[in-house]
Design a protein around this motif. Sequence first.
Motif, short mmCIF file in Angstrom:
data_model
loop_
_atom_site.label_atom_id
_atom_site.label_comp_id
_atom_site.label_asym_id
_atom_site.label_seq_id
_atom_site.Cartn_x
_atom_site.Cartn_y
_atom_site.Cartn_z
N UNK A 192 -3.18 4.94 5.71
CA UNK A 192 -3.26 6.60 5.92
C UNK A 192 -3.82 7.09 6.40
N UNK A 193 -3.90 7.46 7.89
CA UNK A 193 -4.08 8.26 8.36
C UNK A 193 -4.66 9.31 9.10
N UNK A 194 -4.44 10.11 8.24
CA UNK A 194 -3.77 11.37 7.83
C UNK A 194 -5.41 12.04 7.66
N UNK A 221 0.86 -1.21 -0.05
CA UNK A 221 0.04 -0.39 -0.15
C UNK A 221 0.72 1.10 0.19
N UNK A 222 2.25 1.24 0.33
CA UNK A 222 3.00 3.12 0.33
C UNK A 222 2.90 3.59 -1.10
N UNK A 256 1.05 4.47 3.25
CA UNK A 256 -0.05 3.23 2.74
C UNK A 256 -1.88 4.06 1.68
N UNK A 257 -1.78 3.52 1.67
CA UNK A 257 -3.69 3.54 1.60
C UNK A 257 -4.39 4.68 1.54
N UNK A 258 -4.89 5.22 0.85
CA UNK A 258 -5.60 5.90 1.80
C UNK A 258 -7.36 5.50 2.66
N UNK A 259 -7.65 6.26 2.98
CA UNK A 259 -9.42 5.31 4.33
C UNK A 259 -10.25 5.54 2.90
N UNK A 260 -11.29 4.42 2.83
CA UNK A 260 -11.95 4.68 1.78
C UNK A 260 -13.82 5.13 2.77
N UNK A 261 -14.80 5.81 2.72
CA UNK A 261 -15.91 6.00 3.35
C UNK A 261 -16.44 5.85 2.88
N UNK A 288 0.72 4.79 14.84
CA UNK A 288 1.71 5.84 14.67
C UNK A 288 2.14 6.58 13.36
N UNK A 289 2.51 7.96 13.93
CA UNK A 289 3.47 8.58 12.44
C UNK A 289 2.45 8.97 11.55
N UNK A 290 0.57 9.33 11.60
CA UNK A 290 -0.17 9.46 11.05
C UNK A 290 -0.69 8.02 10.01
N UNK A 291 0.04 6.59 10.46
CA UNK A 291 -0.06 5.75 9.83
C UNK A 291 -0.54 4.23 11.03
N UNK A 292 -1.59 3.91 10.27
CA UNK A 292 -2.50 2.42 10.51
C UNK A 292 -1.28 1.10 10.01
N UNK A 293 -0.68 0.49 11.15
CA UNK A 293 -0.05 -1.13 10.67
C UNK A 293 -0.79 -2.18 11.08
N UNK A 294 -0.64 -2.64 10.27
CA UNK A 294 -1.54 -4.39 10.18
C UNK A 294 -1.08 -4.90 10.10
N UNK A 295 -0.42 -6.43 10.50
CA UNK A 295 -0.27 -7.77 10.33
C UNK A 295 -1.66 -9.17 10.02
#
Length: 218
Positions: free
Chosen positions: A187-189, A67-68, A101-106, A128-135
């Motif tokens: 991306x959580x910006x 997603x970067x 990463x990828x933006x959030x979809x509404x 953290x740092x405006x990013x959601x990290x998932x595994x």
Amino acid sequence: MRNLFILFVLFTVFFVSCQEEEDLTFQETGVVVDYSGMNYCGFVIELDNGTKIQPHNYPKDFEFVQGQRILVDYVMLPNIISTCDKGTACDILNVQELTCGSPVTDLYANNYDSLANDPVQVYEATANAGCLHLKLSFSGGCREHVVNLARIHQENQDGNNIPVLEIRHDAKDDLCEMWLTREMQFDLSALQDEGAKQFYLKALLTNGETYLKLIDIE
């Protein structure tokens, strides 16, 4: 003798021109896609111009994540035959992360079902740092899966105004049963711009239960 000399000159010009063509450096933007588990593939960069490239050599201090959005300087390696059919091998000379990463979809009431909701297993979820990290993990291996992060606007947990984000996984009707694990970022910006300090993360789990976690945005 003269004919041999002419042939030598033509061969030299052709060889040099081919070398120069192979050594051309390109700069493009694109998105990192993780194809691990499919046809001996790994990370592939899908460039905005439609080209797909496979990193063969790249700066060792850079970590590719699903997603970067990145900016890359690269050289094509057409003579390297990859076992993966998702693009051409290349050397990455420089790489810069543009967004985490990828933006959030509404999603609202009128488009709530527009994204599939196949089950996943959530191993890690941190922000953290405006990013959601998932595994995440899910079964598959024969088709390209798509994972989105959706903001569910009509949902409200506990009557508060904390945003609700949901992992939406589209397995594309993949019937294969290989267990695939993916690390990805979103991306959580947009939430930060609204002043949000927390959000609920939801997901449909492989055991049929619902994952729900309150996460602080650091």
